[in-house]
Design a protein around this motif. Structure first.
Motif, mmCIF file in Angstrom:
data_model
loop_
_atom_site.group_PDB
_atom_site.id
_atom_site.type_symbol
_atom_site.label_atom_id
_atom_site.label_comp_id
_atom_site.label_asym_id
_atom_site.label_seq_id
_atom_site.Cartn_x
_atom_site.Cartn_y
_atom_site.Cartn_z
ATOM 1 N N TYR A 71 0.816 -1.141 -0.060
ATOM 2 C CA TYR A 71 0.073 0.166 0.039
ATOM 3 C C TYR A 71 0.961 1.389 0.049
ATOM 4 O O TYR A 71 0.669 2.269 -0.665
ATOM 5 N N LEU A 72 1.930 1.228 0.785
ATOM 6 C CA LEU A 72 2.659 2.322 0.999
ATOM 7 C C LEU A 72 3.314 2.862 -0.323
ATOM 8 O O LEU A 72 3.846 3.820 -0.877
ATOM 9 N N LEU A 73 3.999 1.552 -1.098
ATOM 10 C CA LEU A 73 4.666 1.712 -2.265
ATOM 11 C C LEU A 73 3.879 2.348 -3.409
ATOM 12 O O LEU A 73 4.209 3.097 -4.242
ATOM 13 N N LEU A 74 2.423 1.842 -3.109
ATOM 14 C CA LEU A 74 1.585 2.426 -4.314
ATOM 15 C C LEU A 74 1.452 3.669 -3.840
ATOM 16 O O LEU A 74 1.010 4.701 -4.996
ATOM 17 N N LEU A 75 1.098 4.056 -2.854
ATOM 18 C CA LEU A 75 1.054 5.545 -2.546
ATOM 19 C C LEU A 75 1.935 6.480 -2.759
ATOM 20 O O LEU A 75 1.745 7.482 -3.402
ATOM 21 N N LEU A 76 3.440 5.895 -2.572
ATOM 22 C CA LEU A 76 4.242 6.889 -2.711
ATOM 23 C C LEU A 76 4.461 7.020 -4.324
ATOM 24 O O LEU A 76 5.037 7.940 -4.854
ATOM 25 N N GLY A 77 4.372 5.838 -5.024
ATOM 26 C CA GLY A 77 4.161 5.877 -6.549
ATOM 27 C C GLY A 77 3.437 6.721 -7.201
ATOM 28 O O GLY A 77 3.635 7.583 -8.073
ATOM 29 N N GLY A 78 2.305 6.801 -6.514
ATOM 30 C CA GLY A 78 1.134 7.695 -6.993
ATOM 31 C C GLY A 78 1.526 9.393 -6.703
ATOM 32 O O GLY A 78 1.413 10.017 -7.813
ATOM 33 N N PHE A 79 2.088 9.258 -5.569
ATOM 34 C CA PHE A 79 2.346 10.756 -5.331
ATOM 35 C C PHE A 79 3.781 11.340 -6.365
ATOM 36 O O PHE A 79 3.567 12.499 -6.793
ATOM 37 N N GLN A 80 4.643 10.572 -6.353
ATOM 38 C CA GLN A 80 5.690 10.730 -7.575
ATOM 39 C C GLN A 80 5.128 10.907 -8.658
ATOM 40 O O GLN A 80 5.566 11.988 -9.433
ATOM 41 N N GLU A 81 4.199 10.150 -9.275
ATOM 42 C CA GLU A 81 3.667 10.548 -10.615
ATOM 43 C C GLU A 81 2.817 11.799 -10.770
ATOM 44 O O GLU A 81 2.962 12.497 -11.618
ATOM 45 N N GLU A 83 3.351 14.306 -8.603
ATOM 46 C CA GLU A 83 4.190 15.366 -8.623
ATOM 47 C C GLU A 83 4.797 15.817 -9.933
ATOM 48 O O GLU A 83 4.954 16.958 -10.505
ATOM 49 N N GLU A 84 5.341 14.745 -10.685
ATOM 50 C CA GLU A 84 5.761 14.891 -11.882
ATOM 51 C C GLU A 84 4.907 15.560 -13.006
ATOM 52 O O GLU A 84 5.521 16.124 -13.775
ATOM 53 N N ALA A 85 3.780 14.918 -12.972
ATOM 54 C CA ALA A 85 2.711 15.442 -13.900
ATOM 55 C C ALA A 85 2.392 17.080 -13.568
ATOM 56 O O ALA A 85 2.078 17.747 -14.594
ATOM 57 N N THR A 86 2.498 17.451 -12.183
ATOM 58 C CA THR A 86 2.042 18.817 -11.878
ATOM 59 C C THR A 86 3.154 19.886 -12.423
ATOM 60 O O THR A 86 3.160 20.566 -13.001
ATOM 61 N N LEU A 87 4.474 19.332 -12.182
ATOM 62 C CA LEU A 87 5.730 19.991 -12.534
ATOM 63 C C LEU A 87 5.871 20.000 -13.850
ATOM 64 O O LEU A 87 6.081 21.183 -14.772
ATOM 65 N N ALA A 88 5.433 18.920 -14.786
ATOM 66 C CA ALA A 88 5.541 18.889 -16.226
ATOM 67 C C ALA A 88 4.434 19.977 -16.781
ATOM 68 O O ALA A 88 4.694 20.897 -17.738
ATOM 69 N N LEU A 89 3.142 20.066 -15.869
ATOM 70 C CA LEU A 89 2.317 20.987 -16.459
ATOM 71 C C LEU A 89 2.662 22.323 -16.095
ATOM 72 O O LEU A 89 2.388 23.199 -16.948
#
Length: 127
Positions: A71-81, A83-89
């Motif tokens: 669960y934590l790995l999925l949660l962290l992966g989701g936050f990382q994706e 964050e990257e999408a927000t920064l790209a936008l």
């Protein structure tokens, strides 16, 4: 002759009393051994049940830890994706014209992203 019979009778009575005492002693030992065998099997069963219960609790705890880790790995992966999408936008929108390259933005906010991820992990663990 009568005296010989009396001595023999007393001797036989004495040996009969000794045999009766030995017989009652052996019967008591047999009863105690049978009782200990029955009690021993119950104690062994209780010990086995207790050990099996400990095993089941440990296995359940291990499975719960695996679930939490996934669960934590999925949660962290989701936050990382996210964050990257927000920064790209932001980089595409030109919100910060001097930092339009995504690598530069990510490089400068890497500590902030790690801090944010650590806070989210601590919140998820406390929940």
């Amino acid at each position: 002759e009568k005296e010989i019979w009396n001595r023999e009778r007393l001797l036989l009575q004495k040996s009969l009393k000794q045999a009766d005492a030995e017989l009652s002693k052996l019967r008591a030992e047999l009863r105690s051994e049978a009782f200990l065998r029955e009690l021993g099997s119950d104690t062994e069963n209780a010990v086995l049940r207790r050990i099996y219960g400990k095993y089941l609790r440990a296995e359940s705890f291990r499975k719960a830890l695996i679930y939490q880790k996934k669960y934590l790995l999925l949660l962290l992966g989701g936050f990382q994706e996210c964050e990257e999408a927000t920064l790209a936008l932001i980089a595409r929108m030109g919100g910060q014209p001097s930092y339009t390259d995504l690598e530069i933005i990510t490089h400068h906010s890497k500590g902030f992203t790690r801090f944010r991820s650590a806070v989210r992990v601590s919140i998820a663990i406390s929940r």
